[in-house]
Structures are given as C-alpha cells and as structure tokens.
Design a protein around this motif. Sequence first.
Motif, PDB file in Angstrom:
ATOM      1  N   GLN A 144      -9.385   6.155   3.760  1.00  0.00           N
ATOM      2  CA  GLN A 144     -10.474   5.113   4.051  1.00  0.00           C
ATOM      3  C   GLN A 144      -9.453   3.865   4.402  1.00  0.00           C
ATOM      4  O   GLN A 144      -8.812   3.352   3.925  1.00  0.00           O
ATOM      5  N   GLY A 145     -10.178   3.296   5.654  1.00  0.00           N
ATOM      6  CA  GLY A 145      -9.437   2.059   5.986  1.00  0.00           C
ATOM      7  C   GLY A 145      -9.980   0.655   5.252  1.00  0.00           C
ATOM      8  O   GLY A 145     -11.435   0.763   5.449  1.00  0.00           O
ATOM      9  N   ILE A 146      -9.207   0.009   4.674  1.00  0.00           N
ATOM     10  CA  ILE A 146      -9.919  -0.907   3.969  1.00  0.00           C
ATOM     11  C   ILE A 146     -10.077  -2.434   4.600  1.00  0.00           C
ATOM     12  O   ILE A 146     -11.266  -2.816   4.718  1.00  0.00           O
ATOM     13  N   ALA A 147      -9.185  -2.818   5.271  1.00  0.00           N
ATOM     14  CA  ALA A 147      -9.257  -4.068   5.888  1.00  0.00           C
ATOM     15  C   ALA A 147     -10.215  -3.748   7.466  1.00  0.00           C
ATOM     16  O   ALA A 147     -10.716  -4.726   7.616  1.00  0.00           O
ATOM     17  N   PHE A 148      -9.762  -2.348   7.922  1.00  0.00           N
ATOM     18  CA  PHE A 148     -10.573  -2.211   9.282  1.00  0.00           C
ATOM     19  C   PHE A 148     -11.999  -1.310   8.823  1.00  0.00           C
ATOM     20  O   PHE A 148     -12.381  -0.941   9.796  1.00  0.00           O
ATOM     21  N   GLN A 149     -12.271  -1.361   7.739  1.00  0.00           N
ATOM     22  CA  GLN A 149     -13.654  -0.660   7.289  1.00  0.00           C
ATOM     23  C   GLN A 149     -13.851   0.666   8.318  1.00  0.00           C
ATOM     24  O   GLN A 149     -14.719   0.538   9.112  1.00  0.00           O
ATOM     25  N   SER A 150     -12.921   1.548   7.829  1.00  0.00           N
ATOM     26  CA  SER A 150     -12.879   2.920   8.670  1.00  0.00           C
ATOM     27  C   SER A 150     -12.941   4.394   7.699  1.00  0.00           C
ATOM     28  O   SER A 150     -12.482   4.011   6.646  1.00  0.00           O
ATOM     29  N   PRO A 182      11.155   7.285  -5.504  1.00  0.00           N
ATOM     30  CA  PRO A 182      10.970   8.514  -5.201  1.00  0.00           C
ATOM     31  C   PRO A 182       9.710   8.857  -4.276  1.00  0.00           C
ATOM     32  O   PRO A 182       9.788   9.490  -3.089  1.00  0.00           O
ATOM     33  N   TYR A 183       8.586   8.086  -4.396  1.00  0.00           N
ATOM     34  CA  TYR A 183       7.462   8.219  -3.657  1.00  0.00           C
ATOM     35  C   TYR A 183       6.845   6.755  -3.131  1.00  0.00           C
ATOM     36  O   TYR A 183       5.870   6.837  -2.682  1.00  0.00           O
ATOM     37  N   THR A 184       8.016   6.016  -3.108  1.00  0.00           N
ATOM     38  CA  THR A 184       7.321   4.477  -2.657  1.00  0.00           C
ATOM     39  C   THR A 184       8.459   3.841  -1.748  1.00  0.00           C
ATOM     40  O   THR A 184       9.492   4.138  -1.852  1.00  0.00           O
ATOM     41  N   TYR A 185       7.910   3.554  -0.384  1.00  0.00           N
ATOM     42  CA  TYR A 185       8.909   3.011   0.540  1.00  0.00           C
ATOM     43  C   TYR A 185       8.346   1.551   0.956  1.00  0.00           C
ATOM     44  O   TYR A 185       7.054   1.320   0.842  1.00  0.00           O
ATOM     45  N   HIS A 186       9.311   0.668   1.005  1.00  0.00           N
ATOM     46  CA  HIS A 186       9.018  -0.786   1.405  1.00  0.00           C
ATOM     47  C   HIS A 186       9.037  -0.833   2.944  1.00  0.00           C
ATOM     48  O   HIS A 186      10.221  -0.514   3.439  1.00  0.00           O
ATOM     49  N   TYR A 187       7.842  -1.238   3.462  1.00  0.00           N
ATOM     50  CA  TYR A 187       7.644  -1.449   5.085  1.00  0.00           C
ATOM     51  C   TYR A 187       7.930  -2.728   5.415  1.00  0.00           C
ATOM     52  O   TYR A 187       7.300  -3.823   4.816  1.00  0.00           O
ATOM     53  N   ASP A 188       8.681  -3.111   6.382  1.00  0.00           N
ATOM     54  CA  ASP A 188       8.834  -4.670   7.102  1.00  0.00           C
ATOM     55  C   ASP A 188       8.983  -4.473   8.390  1.00  0.00           C
ATOM     56  O   ASP A 188       9.553  -3.950   8.991  1.00  0.00           O
ATOM     57  N   ASP A 190       5.833 -11.460   9.729  1.00  0.00           N
ATOM     58  CA  ASP A 190       6.134 -11.414   8.251  1.00  0.00           C
ATOM     59  C   ASP A 190       5.468 -10.525   7.392  1.00  0.00           C
ATOM     60  O   ASP A 190       5.183 -10.581   6.097  1.00  0.00           O
ATOM     61  N   PHE A 191       4.954  -9.425   8.024  1.00  0.00           N
ATOM     62  CA  PHE A 191       4.270  -8.420   7.471  1.00  0.00           C
ATOM     63  C   PHE A 191       5.120  -7.377   6.601  1.00  0.00           C
ATOM     64  O   PHE A 191       6.178  -6.864   7.113  1.00  0.00           O
ATOM     65  N   LYS A 192       4.943  -7.403   5.454  1.00  0.00           N
ATOM     66  CA  LYS A 192       5.739  -6.254   4.382  1.00  0.00           C
ATOM     67  C   LYS A 192       4.553  -5.555   3.652  1.00  0.00           C
ATOM     68  O   LYS A 192       3.698  -6.267   3.218  1.00  0.00           O
ATOM     69  N   SER A 193       4.617  -4.498   3.112  1.00  0.00           N
ATOM     70  CA  SER A 193       4.093  -3.695   2.065  1.00  0.00           C
ATOM     71  C   SER A 193       4.865  -2.711   1.412  1.00  0.00           C
ATOM     72  O   SER A 193       5.772  -2.297   2.097  1.00  0.00           O
ATOM     73  N   ASP A 194       4.624  -2.306   0.209  1.00  0.00           N
ATOM     74  CA  ASP A 194       5.140  -1.007  -0.503  1.00  0.00           C
ATOM     75  C   ASP A 194       4.106   0.116  -0.362  1.00  0.00           C
ATOM     76  O   ASP A 194       3.102   0.013  -0.504  1.00  0.00           O
ATOM     77  N   ILE A 195       4.460   1.011   0.323  1.00  0.00           N
ATOM     78  CA  ILE A 195       3.637   2.392   0.564  1.00  0.00           C
ATOM     79  C   ILE A 195       3.857   3.342  -0.406  1.00  0.00           C
ATOM     80  O   ILE A 195       5.084   3.853  -0.416  1.00  0.00           O
ATOM     81  N   LEU A 196       2.896   3.792  -0.880  1.00  0.00           N
ATOM     82  CA  LEU A 196       2.862   4.871  -1.874  1.00  0.00           C
ATOM     83  C   LEU A 196       2.610   6.336  -1.146  1.00  0.00           C
ATOM     84  O   LEU A 196       1.682   6.455  -0.339  1.00  0.00           O
ATOM     85  N   ASN A 256      -1.472   5.388  -0.753  1.00  0.00           N
ATOM     86  CA  ASN A 256      -1.931   4.194  -1.125  1.00  0.00           C
ATOM     87  C   ASN A 256      -1.206   3.018  -0.114  1.00  0.00           C
ATOM     88  O   ASN A 256       0.080   3.136  -0.160  1.00  0.00           O
ATOM     89  N   TYR A 257      -1.475   2.238   0.660  1.00  0.00           N
ATOM     90  CA  TYR A 257      -1.118   1.264   1.720  1.00  0.00           C
ATOM     91  C   TYR A 257      -2.024   0.147   1.450  1.00  0.00           C
ATOM     92  O   TYR A 257      -2.942  -0.078   1.821  1.00  0.00           O
ATOM     93  N   PRO A 258      -1.370  -0.570   0.384  1.00  0.00           N
ATOM     94  CA  PRO A 258      -2.122  -1.792  -0.371  1.00  0.00           C
ATOM     95  C   PRO A 258      -2.906  -2.625   0.834  1.00  0.00           C
ATOM     96  O   PRO A 258      -2.263  -3.010   1.688  1.00  0.00           O
ATOM     97  N   GLN A 259      -4.090  -2.815   0.549  1.00  0.00           N
ATOM     98  CA  GLN A 259      -5.099  -3.547   1.288  1.00  0.00           C
ATOM     99  C   GLN A 259      -5.499  -3.005   2.760  1.00  0.00           C
ATOM    100  O   GLN A 259      -6.235  -3.594   3.371  1.00  0.00           O
TER     101      GLN A 259
END
Length: 183
Positions: free
Chosen positions: A7-13, A146-152, A157-163, A172-175
């Motif tokens: 499910q895309g949260i920001a992109f309503q998909s 082990p199952y979390t990556y920080h994306y930059d 300036d976009f950054k996120s922690d991806i599970l 989960n890719y927050p938001q």
Amino acid sequence: MKTLIWQGIAFQSLEYFSLTENDKGQVVTSKIIGCYENKIYTVDYQLTIDPDWNIQEFTIDSEINTIKNRLTGKKRQDEWEINNVISPDFKNFNFIDISLTPFTNTLPINNLKLTENDAQDIKVIYIDVLNNLVKPVTQQYTRIAPYTYHYDNLQTDFKSDILVDGNGLVVNYPQLFDKIAEI
C-alpha cells in the motif's frame, strides 16, 4: 515465487507484485494503481535481475490521466540503452529506483550484503514516473540492524529507515509504503 501487495501511503496506491526466480536470476512483474495530486495512474513494470541483484532490463508502462507512456532500459555491458538510445549518464550503474514502488530498494539491499553499521554509496537510475523524468542519483544505504536499513538520497535531504523481511523485501517504508499481504 513471491506475491505480495504494498500500500502506497503518500501516493495513495496499491501494488500487486510478483517475484519469480529462475536460473538467470529474478523476474519481477508488478501493477500499481493510485492517485496523487489530481493524477490518476496505473503503472505496469517488468524487471530482469541477475543473480547478484543487478538490474539488467526494465519496461515501465504507465498511464497518467489517460496519457500513456513506455520507458525501456537494457544494460549493454557497462552502458544503458534507454528507449533504444545509449545514455552516457548511466555508465556503470547497476540499480534503478522507480518512484512509485518500494521494491527497487531491494536491489541494493540484497546486492550490497552490508554488515551491521556498514554503509555504501551507489549510483542509480532514478525514474520519476509521475513526472516522466529519468536522471542519475547518488544514494547511500546503511545497515543499522539485521532487518533495518537507513536510506539517504545524497542529492536531497530525504532520509528514511526502511524495515525489510528476510528476503530484503520492504515491510515498512515510513510514510511511503507498507506491505499489507503476502503469499
């Protein structure tokens, strides 16, 4: 074979995604439908991926507010042929990042095989489907658990922690994205 729905949260998909392994690597087929900022869209994409999770070929068919578009890419040794034209901007690129799916994060996550607290910069072909834009981008992935990556994204300036799950697929890719079903 893996089949799941994101499910895309920001992109309503919603994305119906299928990954099949064969003797040459992996093949992905996926369909996305959604709406974002007065744009109603569908996207069908197919990817051919080698055993090391490097993208070899892609086809992206989209329809945005009834306007259809096709984008193709094929790796030719260390160069990329984009819509049948060799593009020098993407020489030695191994990954793509399609704006409307979390799957393309799986490519570097599975390829880099980072140990915890290791980071690596990569160059990707960024494909902004909604704006019909293809450009080179530098990104960094850091394995923080082990199952979390920080994306930059190193250009913004976009950054996120991806599970991710044990297969490197985004849970989960927050938001932005959540996996809501899998078989």
